[in-house]
Design a protein around this motif. Structure first.
Motif, mmCIF file in Angstrom:
data_model
loop_
_atom_site.group_PDB
_atom_site.id
_atom_site.type_symbol
_atom_site.label_atom_id
_atom_site.label_comp_id
_atom_site.label_asym_id
_atom_site.label_seq_id
_atom_site.Cartn_x
_atom_site.Cartn_y
_atom_site.Cartn_z
ATOM 1 N N LYS A 1 5.012 10.361 2.858
ATOM 2 C CA LYS A 1 6.508 10.244 2.242
ATOM 3 C C LYS A 1 6.443 9.339 1.296
ATOM 4 C CE LYS A 1 7.560 11.270 6.977
ATOM 5 N NZ LYS A 1 7.667 11.079 8.475
ATOM 6 N N ASP A 2 8.175 8.914 1.333
ATOM 7 C CA ASP A 2 7.671 7.572 0.092
ATOM 8 C C ASP A 2 7.999 5.907 1.266
ATOM 9 O OD1 ASP A 2 8.442 6.051 -2.196
ATOM 10 O OD2 ASP A 2 10.010 6.449 -2.242
ATOM 11 N N VAL A 3 7.326 6.272 1.312
ATOM 12 C CA VAL A 3 6.520 4.203 2.386
ATOM 13 C C VAL A 3 5.925 3.612 2.092
ATOM 14 C CG1 VAL A 3 8.024 5.439 4.670
ATOM 15 C CG2 VAL A 3 5.732 5.657 4.431
ATOM 16 N N LYS A 4 5.652 2.408 2.327
ATOM 17 C CA LYS A 4 5.198 1.227 1.839
ATOM 18 C C LYS A 4 4.701 1.062 3.637
ATOM 19 C CE LYS A 4 4.517 -3.442 1.261
ATOM 20 N NZ LYS A 4 4.969 -4.871 1.180
ATOM 21 N N ILE A 5 3.244 1.222 3.035
ATOM 22 C CA ILE A 5 2.210 1.312 4.670
ATOM 23 C C ILE A 5 2.599 -0.092 5.139
ATOM 24 C CG2 ILE A 5 0.060 1.517 5.069
ATOM 25 C CD1 ILE A 5 0.159 4.246 3.615
ATOM 26 N N THR A 6 2.835 -0.592 6.078
ATOM 27 C CA THR A 6 2.703 -1.683 6.617
ATOM 28 C C THR A 6 0.950 -1.652 7.299
ATOM 29 O OG1 THR A 6 3.212 -0.689 8.369
ATOM 30 C CG2 THR A 6 5.399 -1.634 6.974
ATOM 31 N N ASP A 7 1.004 -3.587 7.511
ATOM 32 C CA ASP A 7 -0.295 -3.293 8.147
ATOM 33 C C ASP A 7 -0.542 -2.587 9.727
ATOM 34 O OD1 ASP A 7 -0.946 -5.173 6.205
ATOM 35 O OD2 ASP A 7 -0.187 -6.872 7.181
ATOM 36 N N GLU A 8 0.917 -2.026 10.034
ATOM 37 C CA GLU A 8 0.175 -1.162 11.447
ATOM 38 C C GLU A 8 0.001 0.063 10.966
ATOM 39 O OE1 GLU A 8 3.368 -3.201 10.227
ATOM 40 O OE2 GLU A 8 3.316 -4.916 11.854
ATOM 41 N N MET B 1 0.989 -1.339 0.155
ATOM 42 C CA MET B 1 0.239 -0.263 -0.145
ATOM 43 C C MET B 1 0.686 1.287 -0.054
ATOM 44 S SD MET B 1 -3.275 -0.512 2.509
ATOM 45 C CE MET B 1 -4.801 -0.184 2.073
ATOM 46 N N GLN B 2 0.111 2.198 -0.405
ATOM 47 C CA GLN B 2 0.553 3.689 -1.286
ATOM 48 C C GLN B 2 -0.325 4.563 -0.119
ATOM 49 O OE1 GLN B 2 4.743 3.123 -1.393
ATOM 50 N NE2 GLN B 2 5.197 5.749 -1.206
ATOM 51 N N ALA B 3 -0.002 5.780 -0.304
ATOM 52 C CA ALA B 3 -0.267 7.106 0.538
ATOM 53 C C ALA B 3 0.327 7.446 -1.055
ATOM 54 C CB ALA B 3 -0.173 7.688 1.462
ATOM 55 N N PHE B 4 -1.124 8.572 -1.774
ATOM 56 C CA PHE B 4 -0.462 9.740 -2.695
ATOM 57 C C PHE B 4 -1.445 10.623 -2.040
ATOM 58 C CE2 PHE B 4 -0.874 5.634 -4.473
ATOM 59 C CZ PHE B 4 0.064 5.581 -4.702
ATOM 60 N N LEU B 5 -1.110 12.151 -2.210
ATOM 61 C CA LEU B 5 -1.563 13.646 -1.559
ATOM 62 C C LEU B 5 -1.118 14.473 -2.738
ATOM 63 C CD1 LEU B 5 -1.403 14.985 1.507
ATOM 64 C CD2 LEU B 5 -0.374 15.979 0.123
ATOM 65 N N ASN B 6 -2.196 14.320 -3.374
ATOM 66 C CA ASN B 6 -2.101 15.741 -4.645
ATOM 67 C C ASN B 6 -2.072 17.260 -3.435
ATOM 68 O OD1 ASN B 6 -2.926 18.080 -6.295
ATOM 69 N ND2 ASN B 6 -4.435 16.221 -7.406
ATOM 70 N N PRO C 1 -0.238 14.837 8.994
ATOM 71 C CA PRO C 1 0.824 14.383 9.833
ATOM 72 C C PRO C 1 0.247 14.639 11.451
ATOM 73 C CG PRO C 1 1.070 16.214 8.742
ATOM 74 C CD PRO C 1 -0.505 16.419 8.240
ATOM 75 N N GLN C 2 -0.559 14.953 11.724
ATOM 76 C CA GLN C 2 -0.979 14.348 13.153
ATOM 77 C C GLN C 2 -2.140 13.616 13.572
ATOM 78 O OE1 GLN C 2 -3.888 17.921 14.258
ATOM 79 N NE2 GLN C 2 -2.584 19.158 14.476
ATOM 80 N N ILE C 3 -2.290 12.607 12.736
ATOM 81 C CA ILE C 3 -3.188 11.289 12.774
ATOM 82 C C ILE C 3 -2.146 10.411 12.573
ATOM 83 C CG2 ILE C 3 -4.619 9.723 11.742
ATOM 84 C CD1 ILE C 3 -6.828 12.665 11.382
ATOM 85 N N CYS C 4 -1.418 10.845 11.286
ATOM 86 C CA CYS C 4 -0.717 9.436 10.873
ATOM 87 C C CYS C 4 1.437 9.714 10.229
ATOM 88 C CB CYS C 4 -0.998 8.583 9.631
ATOM 89 S SG CYS C 4 -0.209 7.258 9.390
ATOM 90 N N PRO C 5 1.505 10.509 11.454
ATOM 91 C CA PRO C 5 3.416 11.221 11.383
ATOM 92 C C PRO C 5 4.432 10.394 10.169
ATOM 93 C CG PRO C 5 2.715 10.790 13.760
ATOM 94 C CD PRO C 5 1.650 10.459 12.815
ATOM 95 N N GLU C 6 4.362 8.906 10.666
ATOM 96 C CA GLU C 6 4.575 7.877 9.748
ATOM 97 C C GLU C 6 4.558 7.637 8.149
ATOM 98 O OE1 GLU C 6 3.803 6.612 13.782
ATOM 99 O OE2 GLU C 6 2.616 7.451 11.825
ATOM 100 N N VAL C 7 3.498 8.323 7.861
ATOM 101 C CA VAL C 7 3.829 8.329 6.310
ATOM 102 C C VAL C 7 2.769 10.144 6.607
ATOM 103 C CG1 VAL C 7 1.388 8.036 4.469
ATOM 104 C CG2 VAL C 7 1.950 6.497 6.186
ATOM 105 N N LYS D 1 -1.566 1.145 8.647
ATOM 106 C CA LYS D 1 -3.178 1.372 7.187
ATOM 107 C C LYS D 1 -4.013 1.980 7.591
ATOM 108 C CE LYS D 1 -6.377 -2.212 5.392
ATOM 109 N NZ LYS D 1 -6.236 -3.418 4.762
ATOM 110 N N ASP D 2 -4.109 2.031 9.202
ATOM 111 C CA ASP D 2 -5.616 2.304 9.779
ATOM 112 C C ASP D 2 -5.656 3.651 10.364
ATOM 113 O OD1 ASP D 2 -6.911 0.254 9.839
ATOM 114 O OD2 ASP D 2 -6.672 -0.364 12.489
#
Length: 63
Positions: free
Chosen positions: A36-43, A1-6, A17-23, A45-46
């Protein structure tokens, strides 16, 4: 899984970033977030999905 932000749609509210600073992070010197260019792991994902749903302008897509 990957995140994309327009960035064209981003209003820089800072929720993702407040909710998910890892991504997500705020761009230095700009009022925009980026994924960020990171793979979204199961940890992560939510929280990544929560950030996607919280975005007031639907600028985030998780796939």
């Amino acid at each position: 899984m990957q995140a994309f932000l327009n960035k064209d749609d981003c209003i820089g509210c800072g929720l993702c970033p407040q909710i998910c600073p890892e991504v997500f992070e705020m761009e230095d010197g700009e009022d925009k977030a980026f994924a960020k260019d990171v793979k979204i792991t199961d940890e992560l994902k939510d929280s990544a999905k929560e950030a996607e749903e919280a975005c007031p302008v639907d600028a985030i897509k998780i796939s």
